[in-house]
Design a protein around this motif. Structure first.
Motif, mmCIF file in Angstrom:
data_model
loop_
_atom_site.group_PDB
_atom_site.id
_atom_site.type_symbol
_atom_site.label_atom_id
_atom_site.label_comp_id
_atom_site.label_asym_id
_atom_site.label_seq_id
_atom_site.Cartn_x
_atom_site.Cartn_y
_atom_site.Cartn_z
ATOM 1 N N ASN A 140 0.829 -1.212 0.000
ATOM 2 C CA ASN A 140 0.000 0.000 0.000
ATOM 3 C C ASN A 140 0.859 1.255 0.000
ATOM 4 O O ASN A 140 0.529 2.252 -0.656
ATOM 5 C CB ASN A 140 -0.934 0.005 1.207
ATOM 6 C CG ASN A 140 -2.009 -1.071 1.106
ATOM 7 O OD1 ASN A 140 -2.349 -1.503 0.014
ATOM 8 N ND2 ASN A 140 -2.527 -1.504 2.243
ATOM 9 N N ASP A 141 1.977 1.222 0.730
ATOM 10 C CA ASP A 141 2.875 2.380 0.760
ATOM 11 C C ASP A 141 3.493 2.627 -0.609
ATOM 12 O O ASP A 141 3.648 3.770 -1.050
ATOM 13 C CB ASP A 141 3.976 2.161 1.807
ATOM 14 C CG ASP A 141 3.446 2.262 3.223
ATOM 15 O OD1 ASP A 141 2.353 2.834 3.394
ATOM 16 O OD2 ASP A 141 4.119 1.765 4.155
ATOM 17 N N LYS A 142 3.846 1.524 -1.303
ATOM 18 C CA LYS A 142 4.414 1.678 -2.644
ATOM 19 C C LYS A 142 3.387 2.274 -3.594
ATOM 20 O O LYS A 142 3.696 3.140 -4.414
ATOM 21 C CB LYS A 142 4.897 0.326 -3.162
ATOM 22 C CG LYS A 142 6.190 -0.164 -2.523
ATOM 23 C CD LYS A 142 6.641 -1.474 -3.154
ATOM 24 C CE LYS A 142 7.948 -1.941 -2.524
ATOM 25 N NZ LYS A 142 8.393 -3.250 -3.099
ATOM 26 N N GLY A 143 2.138 1.814 -3.460
ATOM 27 C CA GLY A 143 1.078 2.360 -4.292
ATOM 28 C C GLY A 143 0.825 3.815 -4.014
ATOM 29 O O GLY A 143 0.586 4.618 -4.922
ATOM 30 N N LYS A 144 0.931 4.190 -2.753
ATOM 31 C CA LYS A 144 0.731 5.591 -2.376
ATOM 32 C C LYS A 144 1.832 6.465 -2.963
ATOM 33 O O LYS A 144 1.594 7.581 -3.437
ATOM 34 C CB LYS A 144 0.712 5.717 -0.854
ATOM 35 C CG LYS A 144 0.412 7.113 -0.352
ATOM 36 C CD LYS A 144 0.396 7.157 1.171
ATOM 37 C CE LYS A 144 0.155 8.572 1.667
ATOM 38 N NZ LYS A 144 0.188 8.640 3.152
ATOM 39 N N ASP A 145 3.069 5.935 -2.961
ATOM 40 C CA ASP A 145 4.182 6.688 -3.530
ATOM 41 C C ASP A 145 3.963 6.909 -5.027
ATOM 42 O O ASP A 145 4.276 7.969 -5.570
ATOM 43 C CB ASP A 145 5.498 5.938 -3.309
ATOM 44 C CG ASP A 145 5.927 5.964 -1.850
ATOM 45 O OD1 ASP A 145 5.402 6.814 -1.111
ATOM 46 O OD2 ASP A 145 6.764 5.130 -1.456
ATOM 47 N N SER A 146 3.411 5.894 -5.701
ATOM 48 C CA SER A 146 3.158 6.024 -7.143
ATOM 49 C C SER A 146 2.111 7.085 -7.416
ATOM 50 O O SER A 146 2.201 7.847 -8.382
ATOM 51 C CB SER A 146 2.701 4.676 -7.707
ATOM 52 O OG SER A 146 3.709 3.704 -7.538
ATOM 53 N N ASP A 147 1.083 7.155 -6.556
ATOM 54 C CA ASP A 147 0.027 8.159 -6.729
ATOM 55 C C ASP A 147 0.567 9.569 -6.588
ATOM 56 O O ASP A 147 0.020 10.522 -7.155
ATOM 57 C CB ASP A 147 -1.091 7.937 -5.698
ATOM 58 C CG ASP A 147 -1.853 6.641 -5.961
ATOM 59 O OD1 ASP A 147 -1.769 6.134 -7.101
ATOM 60 O OD2 ASP A 147 -2.508 6.138 -5.028
#
Length: 515
Positions: free
Chosen positions: A230-237
């Motif tokens: 989820n943190d990686k996805g947040k960074d991508s956003d």
């Protein structure tokens, strides 16, 4: 002092006492209280050379006042962002000063506490700087509770423990999602009814933290993997159309210098259902601390021969001695931010303990003190006179003119050259009040300068330089194969210091035993 070496820097050099130390979050400022100028006041010492990163070997230091008033102000603590300082005023009022504006606000007023001895009050900033955990007196009885109050100065005190037992020393855990404290509710009591053993309790201030704590080891690993994704996805956003991350927020944090945890949405409803006894056995506790991840509780407990450092892992239901200390007294545990080491104050010394493995390493000191006995006794006289005035149970001091007696007894100070006589002076001063439980005791210094002995008799009629030996004591330090000393020998020098005729050579053996 350095935790890895013995390099030590004395920060203050006054006849008064300094205490209650708080490091600035960035490590370049020290906060403390000092009893100077007729009251307790708060000072800070800053590193002023950018090329010197640490206090223990710094050369450029500057002291500044923070709070200097006629009121008694001590027990200061930097806020998590370093921009404010909390402190106690008149021993029981919790206040905060903003360092930039100088504005002072009251957090907890005087009616919530009574101080019996200095240092018996407890408070702690939340990691996000929004709250305080406080120890306060139950309104209807002599019993302590743990409470929560906003750091803004607006809002009511919330009783978090709300029971008839002694609850004290509340501190934050898990980045503010929980708190631990000590309580006697399951402990033993003496014949007089006083508690003798305690437990550490853990309360979760959010439902999410409670749920996570009760996951199995496998479930916890899976949760960590999900959170990482989820943190990686947040960074991508957060990336722009060119794939670059928006750094405005990071730049702002870097400019401020200190990144705080996200604010916690504290939920006190149903807190009693999210509270558990953390220690598996009641004990004579000195202190306790929880690792940042909440997986290990370290506590100083005494069962048989002194205090040892114990570790309890709630998720595994395992308890063992982490470090066998056998200390006759113990005070404090501090766990580092990584959860790798614990620093323990026990047996009158500081020790570093590796939490994984329990390896113990002493934190050595090379501190030196410059003592001015006359100035120190003058300070102690002022301290004792003021402390008695501040703490005496009636304001009129039994009708005694306390100011007059201060002058009457202070005139003896220049003629007192030892602490035994000084203690008698204080006892006589306090005796003028005709009150119980007053007086001053003298205790000989247990760790004073120890003078070694050569194990010889010497010629007291010798009038030349050096020491003329007349007899070597059997079994003494000079009765060994390598010694060149025999009857009739003249010892001319000790450690390169030439001994003049008639010189008192005993000081040359101070702290030389075994060397």
């Amino acid at each position: 002092t350095s935790t890895d070496h013995s390099d030590t820097r004395r920060i203050t050099n006054t006849p008064e006492q300094e205490r209650s130390i708080s490091f600035h979050p960035e490590g370049r400022s020290l906060l403390y209280a000092s009893e100077r100028g007729g009251s307790w006041n708060i000072y800070r010492t800053d590193l002023t050379d950018d090329d010197e990163p640490s206090f223990f070997n710094a050369t450029a230091l500057e002291e500044k006042p923070v709070v200097v008033t006629d009121a008694e102000t001590f027990q200061p603590e930097f806020s998590p962002d370093g921009k404010e300082v909390a402190f106690l005023e008149d021993r029981v009022i919790l206040r905060v000063i903003n360092l930039a504006s100088g504005d002072v606000r009251t957090i907890l007023p005087a009616e919530y506490n009574y101080s019996y001895i200095d240092g018996d009050q407890s408070y702690a900033w939340s990691p996000d700087g929004k709250w305080f955990l406080v120890e306060f007196m139950s309104p209807t009885r002599w019993s302590s509770e743990a409470g929560l109050i906003p750091a803004s100065g607006d809002g009511d005190l919330v009783n978090l423990t709300n029971n008839g037992y002694e609850d004290f020393g509340p501190t934050w855990a898990m980045d503010g999602k929980a708190m631990i404290w000590a309580s006697d509710r399951r402990g033993d009591r003496s014949e007089q009814g006083w508690p003798t053993t305690y437990d550490v309790y853990l309360a979760f201030l959010t439902q999410e933290a409670w749920d996570t704590f009760h996951l199995s080891e496998v479930e916890l690993e899976q949760k960590k993997e999900r959170d990482k994704k989820n943190d990686k996805g947040k960074d991508s956003d957060d990336e722009d159309e060119n794939g670059e991350k928006d750094t405005d927020e990071e730049d702002e944090e870097e400019k401020d210098g200190i990144k705080l945890p996200d604010p916690i949405d504290i939920d006190v409803d149903g807190l009693e259902d999210r509270t558990l006894r953390l220690t598996p056995h009641s004990a004579r506790l000195a202190d306790a601390d929880l690792t940042p991840d909440g997986e290990k509780l370290l506590y100083l407990a005494r069962f048989e021969k002194g205090y040892d450092l114990w570790v309890h892992e709630p998720r595994k239901s395992e308890t063992k001695i982490l470090a066998k200390l056998g200390a006759d007294r113990a005070n404090e545990i501090i766990i580092d931010k990584k959860g790798a080491k614990a620093f323990v104050l026990a047996g009158n010394s500081i020790k570093s303990v590796e939490i994984k493995g329990g390896k113990v390493k002493p934190v050595s000191l090379s501190a030196k003190m410059e003592l001015d006995p006359a100035a120190e006794r003058a300070y102690f006289f002022e301290h004792a006179w003021r402390q008695t005035r501040e703490k005496f149970y009636v304001e009129d001091m039994h009708g005694v003119d306390w100011d007059m007696y201060k002058e009457a007894y202070a005139r003896f100070l220049p003629f007192i050259d030892n602490n035994h006589d000084f203690s008698e002076l204080i006892s006589e001063l306090q005796g003028e009040l005709n009150g119980s439980h007053l007086g001053c005791r003298y205790r000989p210094q247990r760790d004073g300068d120890a003078t070694a002995n050569l194990g010889i008799f010497w010629d007291r009629n010798w009038d030349g330089p050096g020491i003329k030996v007349t007899e070597i004591i059997e079994g003494g330090p000079l009765e060994n194969e390598k010694s060149k000393v025999e009857i009739g020998t003249i010892i001319e020098a000790i450690d390169g210091h030439q001994i003049a005729a008639g010189e008192n050579w005993f000081p040359l053996f101070i702290r030389k035993a075994g060397k």
